[in-house]
Design a protein around this motif. Structure first.
Motif, short mmCIF file in Angstrom:
data_model
loop_
_atom_site.label_atom_id
_atom_site.label_comp_id
_atom_site.label_asym_id
_atom_site.label_seq_id
_atom_site.Cartn_x
_atom_site.Cartn_y
_atom_site.Cartn_z
N ALA A 75 0.83 -1.21 0.00
CA ALA A 75 0.00 0.00 0.00
C ALA A 75 0.86 1.25 0.00
CB ALA A 75 -0.92 -0.01 1.22
N LEU A 76 1.87 1.27 0.88
CA LEU A 76 2.78 2.41 0.90
C LEU A 76 3.56 2.50 -0.40
CD1 LEU A 76 4.17 4.74 2.36
CD2 LEU A 76 5.73 3.06 3.39
N ALA A 77 4.00 1.36 -0.90
CA ALA A 77 4.76 1.36 -2.16
C ALA A 77 3.91 1.85 -3.32
CB ALA A 77 5.29 -0.04 -2.43
N ALA A 78 2.62 1.52 -3.32
CA ALA A 78 1.75 1.98 -4.40
C ALA A 78 1.69 3.49 -4.44
CB ALA A 78 0.34 1.40 -4.22
N THR A 131 5.17 -6.52 -4.79
CA THR A 131 3.78 -6.84 -5.10
C THR A 131 3.08 -5.63 -5.72
OG1 THR A 131 3.72 -8.37 -3.24
CG2 THR A 131 1.61 -7.70 -4.15
N ALA A 132 3.25 -4.46 -5.09
CA ALA A 132 2.63 -3.23 -5.60
C ALA A 132 3.12 -2.91 -7.00
CB ALA A 132 2.93 -2.08 -4.65
N THR A 133 4.41 -3.05 -7.22
CA THR A 133 4.97 -2.70 -8.52
C THR A 133 4.50 -3.67 -9.59
OG1 THR A 133 6.92 -1.92 -7.32
CG2 THR A 133 7.12 -2.11 -9.70
N ASN A 134 4.40 -4.94 -9.24
CA ASN A 134 3.90 -5.93 -10.19
C ASN A 134 2.51 -5.56 -10.67
OD1 ASN A 134 2.32 -8.68 -10.63
ND2 ASN A 134 4.49 -9.08 -11.05
#
Length: 430
Positions: A75-78, A131-134
């Protein structure tokens, strides 16, 4: 002033470059390569994350915590990836996201070697960036796609994850043996693969994603985005109605993806633990998760064509019904039955695929280029939070009521999509 190439020849204008099919094919090729690599990293961590936590903590009730942590980290990475993408383009945003996932993988390996649950949880949070980047990469495939082909472009990027996603879980046992050979816990082995895969994906994107699809799409659209003064759309009432339509579509796309994510993560997270408690080995759970991940991504080309032909609302409804079937079968399947659990997890992955492709198409079609990356990032944050909630709650539900209750509850939750989609379809007809 026209830009020039190094040979002194005038470069094609942005609109011409953006419309060139060869440019889109190149961008999709680079994204496909990076997704194959990142898929291995994503699936490897899913397979053993819960087992590693259970082994360290000695508790099934907290076995869902790893999934919750790396989903919360996503979530933060998104937010970070979407903001970098909005400001500087897809290339730096995606590359930074995968590099961060590689750092998290290294942290998980260190935590396993030191037998440190605190470090494990911190590292899993960072690992969630992969996961976010994928997921964010699917938007890059649609930036330059024609409206009637966006779902197929999205699905092309998603299906590339299949190869790595199937390979990753099936390497759980060999990488575990490799980890043991270098005096690391066996369950740390898949994270060796994850770290290398995420790092390689970051390098591919940083060096090969030229031109940047989002920046090129914006440059191509800039001359046509200014409406003339007498444009009816400039009327305040019409503008307000258009804003309301956009908001409703964004919320609908987000709802489809959020519900499918929470159901998929909750049931998937606890399936390896459910099988382990019944005496199944890592190879059996790895096979089930591999088939699940294949079903998450492999049907994407077909799903994209279904969305482009029949519309995202119909495919979104199919997502809800497929997830219900998955929940019913998983609840009824004996814990020792690998074939039945594998079939249930295949349906679970297929339902997620229907929801993700249809929800992404709804969202992408609704949002203008100027705010697309920011809105997409915000929706992915909601998806990640939903997944974190599903992962965290799944362990507690299984501990208190059992795996069948978790699976059945997830299937019933997916039915909430049907009235929302029916309402949207009725509104569209009016």
């Amino acid at each position: 002033m026209k830009s020039e190439t190094s040979a002194g020849v005038a470069a094609p204008p942005p609109a011409e470059l953006a419309a060139d099919p060869a440019v889109q094919r190149h961008i999709l090729g680079v994204l496909v390569t990076s997704q194959i690599l990142s898929g291995a990293g994503l699936a490897a961590g899913i397979t053993v994350g819960a087992l590693l936590a259970q082994d360290m903590l000695g508790s099934t009730g907290l076995a869902g915590l790893p999934s919750a942590l790396f989903t919360a980290g996503s979530a933060l990475a998104a937010i970070v990836v979407s903001r970098i993408s909005a400001a500087r383009g897809r290339r730096p945003g995606l590359a930074v996201g995968y590099a961060t996932g590689a750092v998290g993988s290294v942290g998980v390996i260190a935590a396993a070697a030191l037998d440190s649950p605190v470090l494990l949880f911190l590292a899993l949070f960072v690992y969630g960036a992969g996961t976010a980047t994928n997921l964010q990469a699917r938007y890059a495939g649609a930036d330059l796609a024609a409206p009637g082909h966006r779902a197929r472009a999205i699905s092309t990027v998603l299906v590339a994850t299949t190869l790595g996603g199937v390979l990753g879980p099936n390497l759980a046992a060999p990488t575990g043996a490799l980890a043991h050979a270098v005096h690391l816990p066996r369950l740390a082995g898949p994270f060796l693969l994850a770290g290398l895969a995420y790092a390689a994906a970051a390098v591919v994107l940083a060096t090969r994603l030229h031109p940047d699809p989002l920046l090129l799409a914006r440059a191509a659209a800039a001359p046509t985005e200014q409406a003339p003064a007498d444009d009816p759309a400039a009327d305040p009432a019409a503008a307000a109605a258009s804003t309301a339509r956009t908001r409703n579509r964004v919320l609908l796309g987000a709802q489809v993806m959020v519900v499918t994510q929470v159901v998929m993560v909750g049931v998937m997270t606890m399936t390896p633990v459910h099988m382990h408690d019944a005496g199944q080995g890592t190879a059996a759970s790895g096979l089930v998760i591999a088939l699940h991940v294949a079903a998450m991504y492999l049907p994407s080309p077909l799903t994209g064509r279904l969305v482009d032909r029949h519309g995202p609302l119909a495919v979104g409804a199919a997502a809800g019904l497929t997830l219900l079937a998955a929940g019913l079968l998983a609840a009824a399947a004996p814990a020792h039955s690998v074939p039945l659990l594998a079939l249930a997890l295949v349906l679970l992955g297929l339902g997620w695929n229907f929801g993700l492709v249809s929800g992404t198409a709804i969202l992408t079609d609704a949002v203008p280029l100027a705010t697309r990356a920011k809105t997409q990032g915000g929706v992915d944050v909601a998806i990640a939070i939903a997944g974190a909630t599903g992962g965290l709650a799944s362990g507690a539900v299984v501990d208190l009521a059992g795996y069948p209750v978790l699976a059945l509850g997830g299937g019933l939750l997916a039915l909430l999509l049907l009235p929302a989609l029916a309402t949207a379809a009725a509104r569209g007809r009016r």
